[in-house]
Design a protein around this motif. Structure first.
Motif, PDB file in Angstrom:
ATOM      1  N   SER A   1       0.839  -1.197   0.000  1.00 10.14           N
ATOM      2  CA  SER A   1       0.000   0.000   0.000  1.00 10.14           C
ATOM      3  C   SER A   1       0.872   1.244   0.000  1.00 10.14           C
ATOM      4  O   SER A   1       1.737   1.402   0.873  1.00 10.14           O
ATOM      5  CB  SER A   1      -0.919   0.013   1.227  1.00 10.14           C
ATOM      6  OG  SER A   1      -1.619   1.235   1.323  1.00 10.14           O
TER       7      SER A   1
ATOM      8  N   ASP B   1      -7.524  -5.635   1.945  1.00 16.90           N
ATOM      9  CA  ASP B   1      -7.041  -5.310   0.602  1.00 16.90           C
ATOM     10  C   ASP B   1      -5.583  -5.732   0.441  1.00 16.90           C
ATOM     11  O   ASP B   1      -5.186  -6.284  -0.597  1.00 16.90           O
ATOM     12  CB  ASP B   1      -7.174  -3.807   0.334  1.00 16.90           C
ATOM     13  CG  ASP B   1      -8.625  -3.355   0.229  1.00 16.90           C
ATOM     14  OD1 ASP B   1      -9.508  -4.206   0.014  1.00 16.90           O
ATOM     15  OD2 ASP B   1      -8.865  -2.134   0.354  1.00 16.90           O
TER      16      ASP B   1
ATOM     17  N   GLY C   1      -5.243  -9.513   0.144  1.00 16.64           N
ATOM     18  CA  GLY C   1      -5.608  -9.941  -1.202  1.00 16.64           C
ATOM     19  C   GLY C   1      -4.519  -9.644  -2.213  1.00 16.64           C
ATOM     20  O   GLY C   1      -4.226 -10.473  -3.095  1.00 16.64           O
ATOM     21  N   ARG C   2      -3.891  -8.480  -2.107  1.00 14.78           N
ATOM     22  CA  ARG C   2      -2.785  -8.138  -3.026  1.00 14.78           C
ATOM     23  C   ARG C   2      -1.604  -9.089  -2.833  1.00 14.78           C
ATOM     24  O   ARG C   2      -0.961  -9.501  -3.799  1.00 14.78           O
ATOM     25  CB  ARG C   2      -2.335  -6.698  -2.792  1.00 14.78           C
ATOM     26  CG  ARG C   2      -3.349  -5.649  -3.195  1.00 14.78           C
ATOM     27  CD  ARG C   2      -2.755  -4.256  -3.159  1.00 14.78           C
ATOM     28  NE  ARG C   2      -3.813  -3.258  -3.228  1.00 14.78           N
ATOM     29  CZ  ARG C   2      -4.256  -2.538  -2.208  1.00 14.78           C
ATOM     30  NH1 ARG C   2      -3.693  -2.701  -1.004  1.00 14.78           N
ATOM     31  NH2 ARG C   2      -5.219  -1.668  -2.347  1.00 14.78           N
TER      32      ARG C   2
ATOM     33  N   ARG D   1     -13.842  -8.975   0.768  1.00 11.39           N
ATOM     34  CA  ARG D   1     -12.911  -7.923   0.352  1.00 11.39           C
ATOM     35  C   ARG D   1     -11.563  -8.525  -0.064  1.00 11.39           C
ATOM     36  O   ARG D   1     -10.945  -8.070  -1.023  1.00 11.39           O
ATOM     37  CB  ARG D   1     -12.728  -6.922   1.490  1.00 11.39           C
ATOM     38  CG  ARG D   1     -12.085  -5.630   1.021  1.00 11.39           C
ATOM     39  CD  ARG D   1     -12.273  -4.517   2.003  1.00 11.39           C
ATOM     40  NE  ARG D   1     -11.735  -3.279   1.470  1.00 11.39           N
ATOM     41  CZ  ARG D   1     -12.458  -2.195   1.222  1.00 11.39           C
ATOM     42  NH1 ARG D   1     -13.767  -2.204   1.439  1.00 11.39           N
ATOM     43  NH2 ARG D   1     -11.888  -1.105   0.742  1.00 11.39           N
TER      44      ARG D   1
ATOM     45  N   ALA E   1      -9.813  -8.237  -3.838  1.00 10.26           N
ATOM     46  CA  ALA E   1      -8.459  -7.741  -4.073  1.00 10.26           C
ATOM     47  C   ALA E   1      -7.619  -8.762  -4.830  1.00 10.26           C
ATOM     48  O   ALA E   1      -6.773  -8.396  -5.659  1.00 10.26           O
ATOM     49  CB  ALA E   1      -7.794  -7.384  -2.744  1.00 10.26           C
TER      50      ALA E   1
ATOM     51  N   ALA F   1      -8.654  -8.487  -8.435  1.00  8.23           N
ATOM     52  CA  ALA F   1      -8.141  -7.257  -9.039  1.00  8.23           C
ATOM     53  C   ALA F   1      -6.667  -7.371  -9.384  1.00  8.23           C
ATOM     54  O   ALA F   1      -6.190  -6.691 -10.306  1.00  8.23           O
ATOM     55  CB  ALA F   1      -8.370  -6.084  -8.086  1.00  8.23           C
ATOM     56  N   GLY F   2      -5.954  -8.214  -8.668  1.00  7.06           N
ATOM     57  CA  GLY F   2      -4.520  -8.361  -8.912  1.00  7.06           C
ATOM     58  C   GLY F   2      -4.151  -9.471  -9.862  1.00  7.06           C
ATOM     59  O   GLY F   2      -2.960  -9.718 -10.094  1.00  7.06           O
TER      60      GLY F   2
END
Length: 371
Positions: free
Chosen positions: A230, A290, A293-294, A324, A328, A331-332
């Protein structure tokens, strides 16, 4: 000592048994005659047993599965943290028989070894033939080269504890030990490749490829703890902004919420507050979800292993923020990539201690003699 073929047989029956001989010949690449010859000394010595005939649905005579002998041995697993010892007794498949947790009396190695020996005696399990110890840090054989939570450097802890317990002791990095337990007896059993991510007091990362745990002399140096996750996250103690340690450790999460609420709250309370909708706790937990997940997406992308075991004493974060975390991950990942399969071991410190028992079991298999 066992040959490679004998060791492969012992491990296959231990991990996958009861198992039919036909399945063993396929798994080990052996002819039926070779398997019979290989298994005979194990049966003669009482390490393996043949179970009652079992119809497998195919035409022909029923199969007689092989399995490890019941009561073959008991094992001790110990997870040492900076403030406690978590001791378990298990059977030969790392199934839990008893457990005990005590606050550490001291970080002095001799005192820690004596306290573990006392805790094992208090558990009172007979027939112990090996013990394993898992700790955060770098391990070289029976020596703890670097254990930051205990402030140890070059401590021959394996030998110290072996004198106290009177059985062989294996010392291992805690994430490596946990990965071995998940591979042999846990959620990763039967999965040829997966990675392990642990969150709690620290952040751990392990990897299994082609059915083997990836090992390195650098395991235990905490490389999984400083992956940037982040741009706007808090600083970790080493000055990295938004790294996995800053975003995912229970201490950092609790500190962020405590600062926002201007009162001290612990990690379990943070999760309770977030579940109840408290804005400050929810904001921190959402950011951590988040980040987790990343991390998972990044690990899957770099290793080509689309399966993850999530564990550690802080993994309850996933329970309250699963949606959530999964968003994530998606999304990655490339939309054409396989979905990452998630397996959650929520047994906390018991999982770490079972990992230590698992490496003791592995060492015991390697010590078997058939002559």
């Amino acid at each position: 000592m066992l040959t490679d073929s004998e060791r492969a047989l012992a491990r296959a029956v231990l991990i996958h048994g009861p198992i039919a001989r036909s399945a063993l010949t396929s798994r080990l690449g052996l002819s039926p005659a070779s398997l019979t010859r290989l298994a005979k000394p194990f049966l003669d010595r009482g390490y393996l047993v043949e179970l009652e005939d079992l119809a497998d649905g195919s035409v022909g005579r029923p199969v007689r599965p092989l399995d490890v002998a019941p009561g073959l041995g008991r094992f001790i697993g110990v997870k040492i943290t900076g403030d406690a010892i978590h001791v378990v007794a298990t059977d030969v498949r790392a199934d839990l028989l008893a457990q005990r947790t005590e606050a550490l009396r001291s970080h002095e190695p001799e005192v820690v070894a004596a306290q573990i020996a006392d805790a094992v005696a208090a558990i009172g399990v007979d027939g112990v033939i090996g013990a394993g110890v898992a700790l955060g840090g770098a391990v070289d054989g029976a020596i703890a080269r670097y254990a930051p939570f205990l402030e140890w450097e070059d401590v021959p802890f394996g030998a110290l504890l072996q004198r106290g317990l009177g059985v062989p002791v294996v010392l291992e990095n805690d994430v490596i030990a946990l990965s071995e337990a998940e591979r042999w007896f846990g959620l990763g059993r039967g999965i040829p490749g997966f990675f392990v991510i642990t969150i709690g007091a620290g952040v751990g990362y392990g990897l299994v490829v082609d059915g083997e745990v990836v090992r390195s002399t650098e395991a235990g140096l905490g490389f999984g703890g400083h992956i940037p996750l982040s741009d706007s996250g808090p600083l970790c103690p080493s000055g990295h902004r938004g790294c996995s340690q800053a975003m995912l450790t229970s201490g950092s999460i609790a500190a962020q919420v405590s600062a926002a609420l201007q009162r001290t709250v612990g990690y379990p309370q943070v999760l309770e507050l977030a579940s109840a909708g408290d804005p400050a706790a929810l904001a921190v937990v959402d950011a951590a979800a988040d980040a987790l997940g990343r991390f998972i997406a990044l690990a899957a992308n770099l290793t080509f292993q689309p399966a993850a075991v999530l564990a550690g004493e802080g993994i309850a974060l996933f329970d309250i923020a699963e949606e959530r975390v999964r968003a994530a991950i998606a999304a990655g990942r490339d939309p054409r990539a396989d979905a990452v399969r998630l397996y959650v071991d929520d047994s906390g410190f018991t999982a770490w201690a079972r990992g230590a028992a698992a490496v003791a079991i592995q060492a015991a298999v390697d010590r078997l003699r058939l002559d």
